[in-house]
Design a protein around this motif. Structure first.
Motif, PDB file in Angstrom:
ATOM      1  N   ALA A   1      -3.585  -8.591  -2.426  1.00  0.00           N
ATOM      2  CA  ALA A   1      -2.267  -9.235  -2.439  1.00  0.00           C
ATOM      3  C   ALA A   1      -1.568  -9.067  -1.095  1.00  0.00           C
ATOM      4  CB  ALA A   1      -1.413  -8.633  -3.560  1.00  0.00           C
ATOM      5  N   ALA A   2      -1.663  -7.877  -0.514  1.00  0.00           N
ATOM      6  CA  ALA A   2      -1.042  -7.647   0.786  1.00  0.00           C
ATOM      7  C   ALA A   2      -1.671  -8.526   1.859  1.00  0.00           C
ATOM      8  CB  ALA A   2      -1.170  -6.174   1.161  1.00  0.00           C
ATOM      9  N   ALA A   3      -2.999  -8.603   1.870  1.00  0.00           N
ATOM     10  CA  ALA A   3      -3.677  -9.400   2.897  1.00  0.00           C
ATOM     11  C   ALA A   3      -3.373 -10.880   2.736  1.00  0.00           C
ATOM     12  CB  ALA A   3      -5.186  -9.149   2.831  1.00  0.00           C
ATOM     13  N   ARG A   4      -3.363 -11.363   1.500  1.00  0.00           N
ATOM     14  CA  ARG A   4      -3.058 -12.790   1.273  1.00  0.00           C
ATOM     15  C   ARG A   4      -1.647 -13.118   1.741  1.00  0.00           C
ATOM     16  NH1 ARG A   4      -5.779 -12.256  -3.848  1.00  0.00           N
ATOM     17  NH2 ARG A   4      -3.737 -11.854  -4.771  1.00  0.00           N
ATOM     18  N   ALA A   5      -0.717 -12.194   1.538  1.00  0.00           N
ATOM     19  CA  ALA A   5       0.674 -12.438   1.915  1.00  0.00           C
ATOM     20  C   ALA A   5       0.947 -12.119   3.380  1.00  0.00           C
ATOM     21  CB  ALA A   5       1.596 -11.598   1.031  1.00  0.00           C
ATOM     22  N   GLY A   6      -0.053 -11.588   4.079  1.00  0.00           N
ATOM     23  CA  GLY A   6       0.156 -11.230   5.470  1.00  0.00           C
ATOM     24  C   GLY A   6       1.088 -10.049   5.654  1.00  0.00           C
TER      25      GLY A   6
ATOM     26  N   ASP B   1      10.913  -4.777   1.453  1.00  0.00           N
ATOM     27  CA  ASP B   1      11.229  -4.432   2.828  1.00  0.00           C
ATOM     28  C   ASP B   1      10.072  -4.743   3.772  1.00  0.00           C
ATOM     29  OD1 ASP B   1      12.824  -3.569   4.886  1.00  0.00           O
ATOM     30  OD2 ASP B   1      12.351  -1.449   4.626  1.00  0.00           O
ATOM     31  N   GLY B   2       9.466  -5.908   3.572  1.00  0.00           N
ATOM     32  CA  GLY B   2       8.409  -6.345   4.469  1.00  0.00           C
ATOM     33  C   GLY B   2       7.078  -5.666   4.272  1.00  0.00           C
ATOM     34  N   GLU B   3       6.889  -4.978   3.157  1.00  0.00           N
ATOM     35  CA  GLU B   3       5.620  -4.315   2.860  1.00  0.00           C
ATOM     36  C   GLU B   3       5.191  -4.645   1.432  1.00  0.00           C
ATOM     37  OE1 GLU B   3       5.654  -0.209   5.456  1.00  0.00           O
ATOM     38  OE2 GLU B   3       6.554  -0.157   3.452  1.00  0.00           O
ATOM     39  N   ALA B   4       3.894  -4.534   1.180  1.00  0.00           N
ATOM     40  CA  ALA B   4       3.385  -4.612  -0.184  1.00  0.00           C
ATOM     41  C   ALA B   4       3.419  -3.213  -0.785  1.00  0.00           C
ATOM     42  CB  ALA B   4       1.961  -5.162  -0.201  1.00  0.00           C
ATOM     43  N   VAL B   5       4.151  -3.051  -1.882  1.00  0.00           N
ATOM     44  CA  VAL B   5       4.312  -1.742  -2.512  1.00  0.00           C
ATOM     45  C   VAL B   5       3.953  -1.877  -3.983  1.00  0.00           C
ATOM     46  CG1 VAL B   5       6.143  -1.142  -0.890  1.00  0.00           C
ATOM     47  CG2 VAL B   5       6.740  -2.093  -3.114  1.00  0.00           C
ATOM     48  N   LEU B   6       3.804  -0.744  -4.642  1.00  0.00           N
ATOM     49  CA  LEU B   6       3.520  -0.754  -6.072  1.00  0.00           C
ATOM     50  C   LEU B   6       4.800  -1.014  -6.847  1.00  0.00           C
ATOM     51  CD1 LEU B   6       1.022   2.214  -6.490  1.00  0.00           C
ATOM     52  CD2 LEU B   6       0.558  -0.184  -5.952  1.00  0.00           C
ATOM     53  N   ALA B   7       4.681  -1.813  -7.883  1.00  0.00           N
ATOM     54  CA  ALA B   7       5.829  -2.066  -8.749  1.00  0.00           C
ATOM     55  C   ALA B   7       6.173  -0.792  -9.522  1.00  0.00           C
ATOM     56  CB  ALA B   7       5.506  -3.207  -9.709  1.00  0.00           C
TER      57      ALA B   7
ATOM     58  N   LEU C   1       4.009  -9.944  -6.056  1.00  0.00           N
ATOM     59  CA  LEU C   1       2.833 -10.465  -5.356  1.00  0.00           C
ATOM     60  C   LEU C   1       1.632 -10.573  -6.271  1.00  0.00           C
ATOM     61  CD1 LEU C   1       3.057  -8.404  -2.024  1.00  0.00           C
ATOM     62  CD2 LEU C   1       3.682 -10.803  -2.357  1.00  0.00           C
ATOM     63  N   ALA C   2       1.465  -9.610  -7.146  1.00  0.00           N
ATOM     64  CA  ALA C   2       0.353  -9.592  -8.097  1.00  0.00           C
ATOM     65  C   ALA C   2       0.721  -8.599  -9.184  1.00  0.00           C
ATOM     66  CB  ALA C   2      -0.951  -9.195  -7.402  1.00  0.00           C
ATOM     67  N   GLU C   3      -0.102  -8.499 -10.197  1.00  0.00           N
ATOM     68  CA  GLU C   3       0.166  -7.555 -11.270  1.00  0.00           C
ATOM     69  C   GLU C   3       0.238  -6.141 -10.709  1.00  0.00           C
ATOM     70  OE1 GLU C   3       1.094  -6.074 -14.878  1.00  0.00           O
ATOM     71  OE2 GLU C   3       0.846  -8.197 -14.409  1.00  0.00           O
TER      72      GLU C   3
ATOM     73  N   LEU D   1      -9.775  -9.994  -0.665  1.00  0.00           N
ATOM     74  CA  LEU D   1      -9.334  -9.225   0.494  1.00  0.00           C
ATOM     75  C   LEU D   1     -10.110  -9.639   1.736  1.00  0.00           C
ATOM     76  CD1 LEU D   1      -7.979  -6.858   2.013  1.00  0.00           C
ATOM     77  CD2 LEU D   1      -9.686  -5.338   0.983  1.00  0.00           C
ATOM     78  N   LEU D   2     -11.438  -9.696   1.626  1.00  0.00           N
ATOM     79  CA  LEU D   2     -12.257 -10.075   2.777  1.00  0.00           C
ATOM     80  C   LEU D   2     -11.986 -11.512   3.185  1.00  0.00           C
ATOM     81  CD1 LEU D   2     -15.647  -8.451   1.714  1.00  0.00           C
ATOM     82  CD2 LEU D   2     -13.898  -7.501   3.223  1.00  0.00           C
ATOM     83  N   GLY D   3     -11.736 -12.370   2.214  1.00  0.00           N
ATOM     84  CA  GLY D   3     -11.497 -13.775   2.500  1.00  0.00           C
ATOM     85  C   GLY D   3     -10.152 -14.054   3.136  1.00  0.00           C
ATOM     86  N   ALA D   4      -9.290 -13.036   3.232  1.00  0.00           N
ATOM     87  CA  ALA D   4      -7.981 -13.240   3.856  1.00  0.00           C
ATOM     88  C   ALA D   4      -8.063 -13.309   5.368  1.00  0.00           C
ATOM     89  CB  ALA D   4      -7.026 -12.117   3.436  1.00  0.00           C
ATOM     90  N   GLY D   5      -9.243 -13.066   5.939  1.00  0.00           N
ATOM     91  CA  GLY D   5      -9.415 -13.205   7.377  1.00  0.00           C
ATOM     92  C   GLY D   5      -8.769 -12.073   8.148  1.00  0.00           C
ATOM     93  N   ARG D   6      -8.110 -12.408   9.256  1.00  0.00           N
ATOM     94  CA  ARG D   6      -7.574 -11.401  10.167  1.00  0.00           C
ATOM     95  C   ARG D   6      -6.603 -10.452   9.478  1.00  0.00           C
ATOM     96  NH1 ARG D   6      -9.676  -9.001  13.725  1.00  0.00           N
ATOM     97  NH2 ARG D   6     -10.675 -10.992  14.267  1.00  0.00           N
ATOM     98  N   ASN D   7      -5.852 -10.935   8.481  1.00  0.00           N
ATOM     99  CA  ASN D   7      -4.899 -10.067   7.783  1.00  0.00           C
ATOM    100  C   ASN D   7      -5.575  -8.916   7.052  1.00  0.00           C
ATOM    101  OD1 ASN D   7      -2.757 -11.642   8.596  1.00  0.00           O
ATOM    102  ND2 ASN D   7      -2.724 -12.878   6.741  1.00  0.00           N
ATOM    103  N   ALA D   8      -6.877  -9.055   6.798  1.00  0.00           N
ATOM    104  CA  ALA D   8      -7.579  -8.019   6.039  1.00  0.00           C
ATOM    105  C   ALA D   8      -7.773  -6.740   6.846  1.00  0.00           C
ATOM    106  CB  ALA D   8      -8.936  -8.543   5.568  1.00  0.00           C
TER     107      ALA D   8
END
Length: 836
Positions: free
Chosen positions: A364-369, A340-346, A332-334, A402-409
């Motif tokens: 990255a999590a908010a942008r990806a929903g 498994d459906g979550e944003a996790v650390l590499a 998702l990002a550096e 993050l703030l610009g991701a809207g509701r996902n934030a």
């Protein structure tokens, strides 16, 4: 202990009055005292009835040992069938009647273990209650066998029953709301309350998932302590923390005031709600993995569920989840990947060497929903390097992303807050965290309101040249709340410091500070000041300084209002703010200020004025409107005809134009007639016409809404106006009768009304501003008070926010000039006295 109810009642009263604050030791002592009394009752009852093969079992809250001062008792009389029905009935009577005699609520049942299990199979609430079964008296083996069977039954059926339990939680949330944002919360049933902590215990007992443990026990204890104090304050059972009891509850808990109490409740509720979200997400993942493995015929599924230990099941479930999720791992990002459906650390992420990683992962999590994994958040909280000061550009950019991701934030921000990462980055956040807003207009606490404002601002970034400044201002605009003085003024200094620490250059820092300082300027001016007065536009233009800042302030105003609640933004408010912004933009650009829109077409106004002169009485027209469902505020601003209507399928609104030959007291009389017809006034404008030189006629343009139902008939309105003007209709008496007939409801007393003179806002009139609790006939009383004090109303701005009215009246004296300072002070005092 003696079985005598009076002896138990005295001991219970001593325990509750011993001066100790509510807490686990006193709850445990109360449960132990109750158990000893029940055991004594049991011994006496068994001795008298000769019953055998039975046990007394506490379930539910009593089973957990969580008795509050006025909690009911949940008791199960368990038997193996040895004692006949008659003996069981006599045994039950000997147990239940002493409890009832003391006025203690009792939830009771008599069942065999098989009957208890069958009942639990068809009733999810009964099944959960049995998980907390605890032996009180009688045959210990009978209770132990039921406990073991109930737990085994639950673990066997949990994969099919947990989705139903989740749905029950959702339905409860819809009915009772979110505990962490309610001014009068239900401590048990609202989302994040005690009922959710019980559900989390049940999920953990299923061996399918477990809640994040950090702070959860402390949160449950805090909510139980508050409920105990509520019982002591009210002298009765109950879970709703109503406003009038909050100060007493706070004192019992040793807290300084009701706000401190609500912050304690809100903080605990957020911990529970976050743990619930994480737990249900894990439940969903495990159940999906099990279904997938079943379809693919993976090994390890043939062994009976009850034959495995908790460790066996946990290892197996995680292994299955890992196998099914491996194919979905993607970057998702550096340093951040989806798993498994979550944003996790590499695996290669190094939080200790990468101070921007928390913000990068969140963005990255908010942008990806996606939700941000709780394991990742805990790892970031434990080991992330602090951000340098000023922040590097990437950190600022990731926060804005993050703030610009809207509701996902929102969910991502809450995950950061749960582990203390927000206050680590923004120490100023701690002061507004969980800070209640004691205003019915606001639906959120201060911190959540700031996040919600950023969510709405994210949808307006295409309207401004500097979306980064809009998002940052949205996050900071109320950061001054909780500090002494006006929060806009206090917030300006705080925002300036935060912006500099974030690395904004000095010119941008100045703009952000200005936006925070004036974030209420447009809506306050548009709804409380006469836009036709040149001084109004000049004051706004002088405050904002440039078209670019005005553009940002307009978008911030809309986002702030939308995030406040439905009562804070409507097509009417949007149109007023848009009108003011348009006039101010023209003034800043050096262009002619647009001419004000007439309250009605000139031809219609002239016709009504001439008709009023001819008939010598009132003449009116009514134009009805209702905005279509889903009609947005931005669209409403462009359609200026929709004044006064609420959003969507809100109240029926109308524009009412009234012409009456000039006479004293007209504003108050007309407002009283409208109140009699259950019309709420949203705006009022007065001007004078003199058709054909035959005498002055007052033209009153109203924007009104029906309190409920449809608008009254225009002919009936006119007839009642005629009767009010000729004295045959006593408006004041009718309004007083209606007020006396209204049911009195409990609640906190509203603050007293205030009337003040606002200096330096008009060159042609004196502005008297009135703030009061809204009520039918309020404008009627204000109008007559102004008239009696020798002030003539030239125009008015009427604004209602929730339960509060904020009205501004442009008044002049008999000579048509602004009032003297002394006269203005007398007028304000007279209005305040009339409303007291």
């Amino acid at each position: 202990m003696r079985s005598d109810p009076a002896h138990f009642a005295a001991a219970r009263l001593r325990l509750l009055r011993d001066g100790a604050r509510p807490g686990p030791p006193r709850r445990a002592a109360l449960a132990a005292l109750t158990d000893r009394w029940l055991a004594a009752l049991w011994e006496a009852a068994v001795r008298d009835t000769g019953a055998r093969g039975a046990a007394l079992v506490a379930v539910g809250g009593h089973g957990r040992g969580e008795l509050s001062p006025h909690s009911d008792l949940d008791l199960l009389l368990l038997h193996d069938g040895t004692t006949g029905p008659g003996g069981l009935s006599r045994l039950a009577d000997r147990l239940w009647y002493p409890v009832w005699d003391l006025g203690i609520a009792l939830d009771h049942s008599v069942r065999t273990p098989a009957e208890a299990r069958r009942t639990a199979a068809g009733d999810l609430k009964v099944r959960l209650g049995l998980l907390d079964a605890r032996h009180v008296a009688g045959e210990v083996a009978l209770t132990a066998a039921l406990r073991a069977a109930a737990l085994a039954d639950w673990r066997a059926c949990a994969p099919t029953r947990l989705p139903a339990l989740r749905e029950m939680c959702r339905e409860r949330e819809e009915r009772h709301g979110e505990l962490s944002h309610l001014l009068e919360p239900d401590l048990k049933e609202a989302r994040g309350g005690l009922r959710d902590t019980t559900v989390l215990r049940a999920v953990a007992a299923s061996w399918i998932a477990d809640a994040p443990r950090r702070g959860l026990d402390e949160a449950r204890t805090a909510l139980l302590d508050v409920r105990d104090a509520l019982h002591l304050a009210t002298g009765r059972a109950g879970d709703r923390l109503v406003l009038q009891e909050q100060d007493r509850v706070a004192r019992i808990l040793g807290l300084p005031d009701a706000d401190a109490l609500l912050r304690k409740v809100y903080g605990a509720a957020r911990t529970v709600a976050y743990a619930s979200d994480v737990t249900w997400r894990e439940v969903g993942g495990v159940l999906r993995a099990r279904r997938a493995s079943s379809r693919r015929g993976l090994p390890g599924r043939t062994r009976p569920a009850g034959a495995r230990t908790a460790a066996d099941r946990t290892v197996a479930d995680r292994a299955v989840a890992d196998r099914t999720a491996a194919a979905r791992r993607s970057p998702l990002a550096e340093g951040v990947v989806e798993h498994d459906g979550e944003a996790v650390l590499a695996r290669t992420a190094r939080p200790g060497l990468d101070p921007v990683l928390p913000l990068r992962a969140a963005a990255a999590a908010a942008r990806a929903g996606l939700p941000l994994s709780p394991h990742a958040v805990r790892r970031l909280a434990a080991g992330a390097a602090p951000l340098p000061v000023p922040w590097p550009a990437e950190a600022r950019e990731q926060l804005l992303a993050l703030l610009g991701a809207g509701r996902n934030a929102v969910a991502v921000w809450e995950a950061l807050e749960a582990e203390g990462l927000v206050t680590r980055m923004l120490p100023e956040w701690e002061r507004v965290r969980c800070l209640p807003q004691r205003n019915a207009v606001h639906r959120w606490t201060v911190d959540r309101h700031l996040v919600e404002t950023a969510v709405h601002a994210a949808g307006l970034t295409r309207r401004v040249g500097r979306p980064d400044l809009l998002l940052a201002a949205a996050l900071l605009h109320d950061i001054g709340k909780g500090l002494p003085g006006d929060h806009s003024t206090a917030g300006e200094a705080v925002a300036r410091g935060v912006a500099a620490r974030m690395g904004f250059p000095p010119p941008d820092t100045d703009v952000l500070a200005l936006l925070v300082r004036h974030h209420l300027l447009l809506v306050d001016t548009a709804t409380r000041r006469d836009l036709d007065d040149p001084a109004t536009v000049a004051a706004v233009a002088g405050a904002v300084g440039s078209v670019e800042v005005l553009e940002l302030l307009h978008a911030l105003t809309e986002a702030d209002a939308l995030a406040t609640g439905p009562a804070a933004w409507s097509t009417w408010r949007a149109s007023l703010v848009a009108d003011l912004a348009g006039r101010t933009a023209a003034a800043l650009a050096g262009k002619p200020v647009p001419a004000p829109a007439a309250p009605a077409p000139p031809a219609e106004a002239e016709r009504l004025a001439a008709e009023a002169v001819r008939t010598g009485g009132p003449v009116l027209t009514v134009r009805t409107h209702r905005p279509p469902a889903g009609h947005g505020a931005a669209q409403g601003a462009a359609q200026g005809a929709a004044h006064g209507a609420g959003e969507g399928a809100g109240p029926v609104g109308a524009e009412l134009l009234l012409a009456v030959p000039d006479r004293p007291g007209l504003l108050g009389t007309a407002a009283g007639v409208l109140a009699l017809h259950r019309l709420t006034v949203r705006a009022a404008d007065l001007r004078t016409a003199d058709p054909a030189g035959r005498g002055p006629v007052l033209l009153l343009a109203w924007r009104v809404e029906a309190e409920y139902g449809s608008l009254p008939d225009a002919a009936r309105l006119r007839k009642d106006l005629e009767r009010a003007l000729d004295g045959s209709l006593d408006v004041a008496r009718r309004l007083a009768e209606r007020e006396a007939a209204r049911p009195r409801r409990r609640g906190a007393a509203p603050p007293p009304p205030v009337a003040t003179v606002v200096p330096d806002v008009s060159r042609t009139a004196t502005v008297v501003e009135v703030r009061a609790h809204d009520a039918p006939g309020l404008l009627h009383r204000i109008g007559h008070a102004l008239e009696r004090a020798g002030a003539s109303v030239r125009s008015a701005r009427v604004s209602t926010l929730g339960a509060d009215a904020v009205d501004a009246f442009y008044v002049v004296g008999e000579d048509g000039a602004p009032l003297s300072e002394a006269h203005a002070a007398r007028v304000a005092a007279a209005v305040q006295k009339a409303l007291a």
